[in-house]
Scaffold this active site. Sequence first.
Site, PDB file in Angstrom:
ATOM      1  N   LYS A 283       0.846  -1.184   0.000  1.00 55.87           N
ATOM      2  CA  LYS A 283       0.000   0.000   0.000  1.00 55.87           C
ATOM      3  C   LYS A 283       0.890   1.246   0.000  1.00 55.87           C
ATOM      4  O   LYS A 283       1.779   1.389   0.840  1.00 55.87           O
ATOM      5  CB  LYS A 283      -0.913  -0.005   1.226  1.00 55.87           C
ATOM      6  CG  LYS A 283      -2.037   1.031   1.160  1.00 55.87           C
ATOM      7  CD  LYS A 283      -3.095   0.774   2.226  1.00 55.87           C
ATOM      8  CE  LYS A 283      -4.249   1.769   2.106  1.00 55.87           C
ATOM      9  NZ  LYS A 283      -5.326   1.492   3.060  1.00 55.87           N
ATOM     10  N   GLU A 377     -19.257  -5.331   9.522  1.00 52.86           N
ATOM     11  CA  GLU A 377     -20.152  -4.552  10.382  1.00 52.86           C
ATOM     12  C   GLU A 377     -21.217  -5.410  11.051  1.00 52.86           C
ATOM     13  O   GLU A 377     -21.541  -5.215  12.225  1.00 52.86           O
ATOM     14  CB  GLU A 377     -20.812  -3.436   9.571  1.00 52.86           C
ATOM     15  CG  GLU A 377     -19.865  -2.330   9.160  1.00 52.86           C
ATOM     16  CD  GLU A 377     -19.021  -2.677   7.951  1.00 52.86           C
ATOM     17  OE1 GLU A 377     -18.093  -1.892   7.628  1.00 52.86           O
ATOM     18  OE2 GLU A 377     -19.273  -3.737   7.317  1.00 52.86           O
ATOM     19  N   ARG A 405     -25.157  -2.198   6.543  1.00 57.63           N
ATOM     20  CA  ARG A 405     -24.918  -3.620   6.313  1.00 57.63           C
ATOM     21  C   ARG A 405     -25.183  -4.447   7.563  1.00 57.63           C
ATOM     22  O   ARG A 405     -25.102  -5.671   7.518  1.00 57.63           O
ATOM     23  CB  ARG A 405     -23.478  -3.828   5.837  1.00 57.63           C
ATOM     24  CG  ARG A 405     -23.225  -3.172   4.497  1.00 57.63           C
ATOM     25  CD  ARG A 405     -21.848  -3.473   3.961  1.00 57.63           C
ATOM     26  NE  ARG A 405     -20.790  -2.788   4.677  1.00 57.63           N
ATOM     27  CZ  ARG A 405     -19.539  -2.702   4.235  1.00 57.63           C
ATOM     28  NH1 ARG A 405     -19.205  -3.288   3.112  1.00 57.63           N
ATOM     29  NH2 ARG A 405     -18.619  -2.058   4.916  1.00 57.63           N
TER      30      ARG A 405
END
Length: 642
Positions: A283, A377, A405
Amino acid sequence: MNKLLDNIDYPSDLKKLKTDELPALCKELRQTIVDELAVNPGHLASSLGALELTVALHYVYDTPDDRIVWDVGHQAYAHKILTGRKSRFCTNRKLHGLKPFPSPEESEYDTFPCGHASNSISAALGMAVAAKLTGQQRHVVAVIGDGAMSGGLAFEGLNNVSSSPNDLLIILNDNNMSIDRSVGGMKQYLLSLNTNETYNNMRFRFARWMSEHGFMSDNRRNGIIRLSNAMKSAISHQQNVFEGMNIRYFGPVDGNDVKEVTRVLRLLKNMTGPKLLHLHTVKGHGYPPAEKRPTIWHAPGKFNPVTGERISAGENKLEKETAMPQKFQDVFGHTILELAEKNPRIVGITPAMPTGCSLNIMMDAMPHRTFDVGIAEGHAVTFAGGMAKDGLQPFCNIYSAFAQRAYDNIIHDVAMLNLPVVICLDRAGLVGEDGATHHGAFDLAALRPIPNLTICSPMDECELRHMMYTAQLPGKGTWVIRYPRGCGSRPDWRCEMQELEAGKGRKIYSHTGDGPYGQKTARTALLTIGPIGHDAEEVARQLDITHYDMRFLKPIDEDILRCVAEQCDVVVTVEDGVRNGGLGSAVTEWMDDHHHPVHVERIGLPDSFVEHGTVAELRRIAGLDKDAITKTCLREAGIDEA
């Protein structure tokens, strides 16, 4: 000058390059993204990490006819630049400019929405099956990264991939990150996963021979895959979860080596059956500041592209001067630690956002009582429910848009038993440049019908502290506290916490009769919830209109409603959420149920998806700014603005 990139507007231009030229193109593309995001902030580190993969995909596949499904959209800036949007990339995330994340409404190269995580495999599988059923010769690729594999939907998709006839290629962009460092068993599994090099080379050659000789038809594939998996297990002394689901696994491969990724994609392109290519990427690759601190450089704000010095504040730390307004998230972070030091039952939970929601403050001090569950979640809420069932007091912090969600989990696993879980919805209301996928627009309307919930929103930071303190007291049941992104208004936010009576609001301003319109505004009242009450308070004082901060959506303060019903002809409600179903609807329903002939004028977000821009721009467009509130109050009071 970008010697190569200047001549590339679409993938068809990219294909004119030689493979040996691709590394140079990646270097130009990387510098373009860094230079642009230095002045127009966005998601930097993820796009840099996926840059070589993006170039290889568009070089090997025939997009847009071939489908690339991104997951998550943080990875896709290079994709935007290579697919006809290079000249407009400077408008990214700006009002009326390019959307913050890939969207089919913007480009035919954007195959599916990807503002939230973990949906790529399911969507791509649907496209792959559709191609088979309609006889289209089309390749479909799902690119899942930035920790999205930890989401439950990804595994539901994997389970179906293994049982449906398809030629889907899943690319796992494994950078060991979500936004903060990824966590959990899947992270550890991917770190340790390895495939024997001798076996990999043999399997590539074997698969190519089988395909050339016609042995890879659908009815033979499963047996061959099982044989291949057995060979792999025997040689490498392990079997990975993907091959256990009859999905052929290839990798790990260096995902930041564009020539190697291109070579592997060419080998896999025409291979039949479901496949997974595991790439290791870094990243922030190629830009040292982002490589060293990928969490901070996920979305760093403005910065000097040469030195890496960040110009805008962004690190989640307490200001040196404590007597200053703080971000609501930081007030949450310091308050939960303060409460946890006194209440040993308190634990903190977040799905992959400890820095974003400032739970990292408690995590640093009490690592054994804080839990980052990854991008999951629904699990976060049910995990909190299990803790609460056996005596703990969980604070579960989720961004409002992502909590969508977890709707069933909130109902079935927490509210139904009225468990003592405090659900803190960060980023509620309009969030600005991240746009429609990230606005916390629906929480009030979605949660209000659910029994047993106490739903509240603080007007300022001290109110947030009072609500958090009250919610963790014994016998309070399930609480939802929603608050916005950004700074509050109180320099004295470190106030002494007090218990609030659930369902009780407060009067902010009383009509005096001495305002600019005399008694004309006496029969009008303003009711608000949340920090937007500050704008309403200014309007109320300017126009001399009584203003109440309701504090609670549920239970709603019936004493206030009864008072305004008896004293007013018009009630104007203001909320930073959808107009349909929230505070205004609750007030309207109460007036109707109690047969009060009071007109309720509702101000809130429209029945449409609000796009991206600054919060101020979006409030103006949505009719939710001070000017709109003023005009509505004057109109409803029967006052001619002229």
